[in-house]
Design an enzyme around this catalytic site. Structure first.
Site, mmCIF file in Angstrom:
data_model
loop_
_atom_site.group_PDB
_atom_site.id
_atom_site.type_symbol
_atom_site.label_atom_id
_atom_site.label_comp_id
_atom_site.label_asym_id
_atom_site.label_seq_id
_atom_site.Cartn_x
_atom_site.Cartn_y
_atom_site.Cartn_z
ATOM 1 N N LEU A 124 0.271 -1.012 0.199
ATOM 2 C CA LEU A 124 -0.237 -0.302 0.194
ATOM 3 C C LEU A 124 1.257 1.664 0.037
ATOM 4 O O LEU A 124 0.584 2.492 -0.824
ATOM 5 C CB LEU A 124 -0.160 -0.007 1.379
ATOM 6 N N SER A 131 1.436 7.988 5.430
ATOM 7 C CA SER A 131 0.291 8.570 6.286
ATOM 8 C C SER A 131 -1.614 8.827 5.428
ATOM 9 O O SER A 131 -2.347 8.377 5.725
ATOM 10 C CB SER A 131 0.214 9.817 7.878
ATOM 11 N N ILE A 156 7.956 -2.152 2.613
ATOM 12 C CA ILE A 156 6.230 -2.882 2.268
ATOM 13 C C ILE A 156 7.513 -4.705 2.927
ATOM 14 O O ILE A 156 8.460 -5.032 2.482
ATOM 15 C CB ILE A 156 6.281 -3.503 0.870
ATOM 16 N N THR A 157 6.648 -4.744 4.247
ATOM 17 C CA THR A 157 6.977 -6.351 4.745
ATOM 18 C C THR A 157 7.270 -7.527 4.099
ATOM 19 O O THR A 157 6.266 -7.545 3.795
ATOM 20 C CB THR A 157 6.786 -6.346 6.740
ATOM 21 N N GLN A 337 18.328 2.058 30.897
ATOM 22 C CA GLN A 337 17.858 3.389 31.412
ATOM 23 C C GLN A 337 18.465 2.165 33.189
ATOM 24 O O GLN A 337 20.098 2.517 33.220
ATOM 25 C CB GLN A 337 17.284 3.438 32.608
ATOM 26 N N GLU A 364 0.862 0.888 10.446
ATOM 27 C CA GLU A 364 -0.321 0.538 10.765
ATOM 28 C C GLU A 364 -0.799 2.071 11.136
ATOM 29 O O GLU A 364 -1.503 1.540 12.353
ATOM 30 C CB GLU A 364 -0.435 -0.482 11.532
#
Length: 384
Positions: A124, A131, A156-157, A337, A364
């Site tokens: 996409l 966004s 794109i994963t 930390q 996402e």
């Protein structure tokens, strides 16, 4: 909704054992080599991990939203790349088909995705459409019973290793916004489709992410998800709505692991003649982290149950994603930390998770997009 608690717990135990025995020992290796060994991927196939959310009639497990959320919380307690390898097939890469695919499309692809025989991806995002996904410039031009798709996708994963691409393109050049966007199923060997080498990333090494280049890729009209033009954006939103609950669960798992690592470090590390866990400011970081983990987990599971009951959880899913991803980032920061200088050195578990979880606040929907959406929906539901 947990359909069969005894059977489901047995499945969770099997997954936990796989994670403990086969994934946990090679976390550092995967981070350094940027690849998950094929025997481990095959074990994922054997365990049915690729098909968890795909309906049983197509070879998957058909997990409910709550069941999948609980699995996601478990699998993300090891390096996040492991879940990313099979997560697309049982999440965003198959959800478009499950939600809107034609019967023939489901029969053709869902069994292959469920078995892990093929890897899917969700194409996409574009360089100028992040966004604002409706700003996509990829075009699909009709030519009789075919379309020619041209454009470029990014971030794109699994794109570098995918066999099946759900590609979103504008089929109506005169439309604006979400109208006129269609989703296409494109196979790897289709002429004109190419995937450049994977990006070199800050974190999540072992999970390949890259671009998809489409140069007059010719597909039949039967490749449109659902068989109808102009419904692609609606399909995308259906997939993302469920995926936001999934991702929220994937934020809870690393935070659980990091709390354990913080506690272990607090017991073992000694300064000023005592364990650092004896100091109240260290205790504060652990207490705040554990409290936030429990709050996020409760929100995720409550939202998952609502979705299983048929409730529209668009607002709650956005809240889940926002709260859980921000929580996870805060817990990772506290973990560094607590570890002190050691937590900043490469090869350390908290350093790796600190890098891995940063992206959760980006994909996402960024945190800022979710804040805007939550505010908009909340105010609309409570008119002045």
């Amino acid at each position: 909704m947990i359909r069969d608690p005894i059977k489901f717990e047995a499945m969770l135990n099997e997954v936990r054992e796989f994670l403990r025995a086969e994934c946990l020992p090679i976390e550092q290796q995967v981070d350094e080599n940027d690849v998950i060994p094929e025997p481990v991927v095959q074990r994922m196939r054997d365990l049915g991990l690729f098909g968890h959310s795909i309906p049983q009639e197509y070879g998957g497990a058909g997990l409910t939203t709550e069941e999948l959320a609980r699995v996601n919380i478990e699998v993300s307690q090891v390096a996040t790349a492991f879940r990313a390898r099979f997560g697309g097939n049982t999440g965003i890469a198959s959800e478009s088909l499950v939600a809107d695919g034609t019967p023939e499309q489901k029969r053709q692809y869902l069994p292959l995705l469920a078995s892990g025989q093929i890897t899917g991806c969700f194409a996409l995002t574009e360089p100028e459409a992040g966004s604002d996904a409706t700003a996509l410039k990829t075009r699909a031009v009709r030519d009789g019973a075919y379309y020619e798709i041209s454009g470029r996708k990014c971030f794109i994963t699994n794109a570098p290793i995918a066999d099946l691409f759900t590609v979103f393109a504008r089929t109506d050049p005169d439309s604006r916004g979400s109208a006129g966007i269609s989703a296409f199923l494109v196979e790897r060997d289709t002429p004109g489709l190419a995937t450049p080498p994977a990006y070199r990333k800050l974190g999540q090494h072992g999970s390949p992410v890259g671009e998809v280049v489409l140069d007059r890729v010719r597909v039949h009209e039967s490749a449109i998800v659902g068989g109808t033009e102009g419904r692609g954006f609606r399909t995308a939103m259906k997939a993302l709505n469920k995926q936001r609950i999934n991702l929220a669960g994937l934020c809870v798992g690393p935070a659980i692991r990091l709390v354990r690592e913080m506690v272990r470090r607090a017991h073992e590390r000694k300064q000023f003649g005592q364990a650092i866990g004896e100091f109240q400011l260290v205790q504060q970081m652990i207490a705040e982290s554990n409290t936030a983990v429990h709050a996020a987990r409760a929100l995720v599971l409550e939202t998952a149950r609502k979705r299983d009951d048929g409730v529209d959880v668009t607002l709650e899913a956005s809240m889940c994603k926002l709260f859980a991803s921000e929580m996870c980032g805060q817990v990772a920061d506290r973990a560094v930390q607590v570890f002190g200088g050691a937590g900043y050195i490469a090869g350390n578990v908290v350093e790796r998770f600190y890098r891995d979880v940063r992206v959760f606040r980006l994909y996402e929907g960024t945190s800022q997009i979710h804040i805007a959406n939550i505010a908009k929906r909340t105010m609309a539901a409570m008119p002045g």
